[in-house]
Design a protein around this motif. Sequence first.
Motif, PDB file in Angstrom:
ATOM      1  N   ASN A 150      24.535  26.165  13.604  1.00  0.00           N
ATOM      2  CA  ASN A 150      25.831  25.966  12.907  1.00  0.00           C
ATOM      3  C   ASN A 150      25.997  24.670  12.671  1.00  0.00           C
ATOM      4  O   ASN A 150      26.614  24.609  11.373  1.00  0.00           O
ATOM      5  N   SER A 151      25.559  23.491  13.103  1.00  0.00           N
ATOM      6  CA  SER A 151      25.789  22.230  12.812  1.00  0.00           C
ATOM      7  C   SER A 151      25.043  21.823  11.563  1.00  0.00           C
ATOM      8  O   SER A 151      25.511  20.788  10.622  1.00  0.00           O
ATOM      9  N   VAL A 152      23.956  22.449  11.068  1.00  0.00           N
ATOM     10  CA  VAL A 152      23.178  22.019  10.086  1.00  0.00           C
ATOM     11  C   VAL A 152      23.338  23.098   8.739  1.00  0.00           C
ATOM     12  O   VAL A 152      22.491  23.021   7.877  1.00  0.00           O
ATOM     13  N   VAL A 153      23.947  24.138   8.999  1.00  0.00           N
ATOM     14  CA  VAL A 153      24.282  25.135   7.945  1.00  0.00           C
ATOM     15  C   VAL A 153      24.692  24.371   6.558  1.00  0.00           C
ATOM     16  O   VAL A 153      24.147  24.732   5.782  1.00  0.00           O
ATOM     17  N   SER A 173      28.422  17.517   9.918  1.00  0.00           N
ATOM     18  CA  SER A 173      27.757  18.358  11.092  1.00  0.00           C
ATOM     19  C   SER A 173      28.953  18.933  11.843  1.00  0.00           C
ATOM     20  O   SER A 173      28.965  20.300  12.374  1.00  0.00           O
ATOM     21  N   SER A 174      29.936  18.187  11.951  1.00  0.00           N
ATOM     22  CA  SER A 174      31.153  18.893  12.652  1.00  0.00           C
ATOM     23  C   SER A 174      31.928  19.884  11.851  1.00  0.00           C
ATOM     24  O   SER A 174      32.502  20.778  12.697  1.00  0.00           O
ATOM     25  N   ILE A 175      31.926  19.437  10.758  1.00  0.00           N
ATOM     26  CA  ILE A 175      32.847  20.650   9.787  1.00  0.00           C
ATOM     27  C   ILE A 175      31.990  21.782   9.719  1.00  0.00           C
ATOM     28  O   ILE A 175      32.465  22.955   9.762  1.00  0.00           O
ATOM     29  N   SER A 176      30.661  21.597   9.538  1.00  0.00           N
ATOM     30  CA  SER A 176      29.816  22.964   9.450  1.00  0.00           C
ATOM     31  C   SER A 176      29.746  23.613  11.068  1.00  0.00           C
ATOM     32  O   SER A 176      30.088  24.782  11.058  1.00  0.00           O
TER      33      SER A 176
END
Length: 491
Positions: free
Chosen positions: A65-68, A195-198
């Motif tokens: 989820n964090s790297v999408v 990464s947090s936004i993703s």
Amino acid sequence: MIQALLSHSWKEQFRSAVWAKNLVANIFLGLAAIMITAYALLIGIFLKEIVGAILPDTDPLSIINSVVIYYVAFEFFIRFFLQNVPVLSIQPYLHLPIRKAKMINYMLGKSLLSPFNVLSLLFFAPFAIRVVNSANSTGQAVGWLLFIVGLAFMLHYAIILFKKKLSEHPNLIFYAFIVIAGIAALDFYGIVSLSSISSEMMSTVLATPYLGAIPWLATVLFYFLNFNFLVNNTYPEEISIKKKEASVSGDFAFLKRFGHKGELMATEIKLILRHKRPRNTVMFSAIFLFYGLIFYPNPQYQEMEFIFVFVGVFITGIFFIQYGQFLLSWDSSFFDFVLVRKSTFKEYIEAKYYLFVLISTIGFVVSLGYGYFGWKIVLINFCAYLFNIGINVFAVMRIAMFNPKKIDLNKRAAFNYEGVGAAQFLIAIPIMILPYLIYAPLAIFGYADLGIILTGGAGLVGFILREKSLKIITDYFVQNKHKIAAGFRAQ
């Protein structure tokens, strides 16, 4: 109607004069596509184990989820350089009773048959089945997967529109890179965490599965934006008017102060801006200006100064390395005109040289930003710049004249290997070896700084003596011009 258009496209491919010539390359690309598809599927199946091996004691779903968002950015760059813009020779159909909208819909629909649109499904579908579905409901897993695959299809039409707009407004590429570089810098220095936004975005999609439809709605929007653009830019008279407007606004008057050589430089720049493959070459060069960010901030390279010499040569010389390796091939379609026009051959060679010097100078000025990581880097880049414009550029130009191959400027840029010959494999020699012939012996005996200065000094001497080097290259060109022209005609 669709069946007839497909039949015409198929016949156009197989009745082409170069079909047999490109057969081996197409077979190779087909095998490569099968191999990449197999690897993508294997990565997707074992993505949970891969994440676990790299980051043990972590939740694979949270990591993915964090790297999408990074995956989407990576796919954007890959698509930008490799995805082909859909093309249909519409002009022969315009006098027939066929609706223009039907042809454009066919063209846009056919473009979906792209391997890039399958990769995200191969990567994430097995992961959604094995991990997302086991930790959440089936509806949540479907919404999560639809969201990611929808982003890929949205990118498909967004890239097509961007490339179409880019042909009218070349400056868009610079604005785009400024925005992307700004976002990357904010993330690198921790001001904004992508990464947090993703992670938040994908967690929201999991909690509300119907949000997976948002990228598909955006895909429909970009489809209609492409449709409207193509409808308004189909007829030959519209295209000719725009070309005339572009020629009026793109005279590069500031180069005329350099006389006829300046006019030839302006012509070369127009050639670059008006054709996909040379334009992509310049775009690649612009991207590689950020090559230093891989090395300069990394502590493990601080004690490996010899790498900085290569990076400096690469950054300040990437344009003539990329573009100069096809020095004569860019002109192959009208090379006979080059031989008979009023310009002297010396002016022709000088114009190309000074264009390389101009762009290398711009590259060096941009590289001054790396002074943030230490003034030693500025010194290295300056000496590398001098070495490039005084020695390396002449080596590249001379090697590029060795049995040049023809390039059709009207063909696609992606997966196009026209013009590639033995010379392209020899280009690496001056870039990898020549600077170190001066720097390496002194660095080995503890005089690295003196080696850097003498490398720059050698380049400065070469630049001062550039007339002699240009004369040697011009003489070789004059002696072999008819042989080169005959080779282009035979191809």
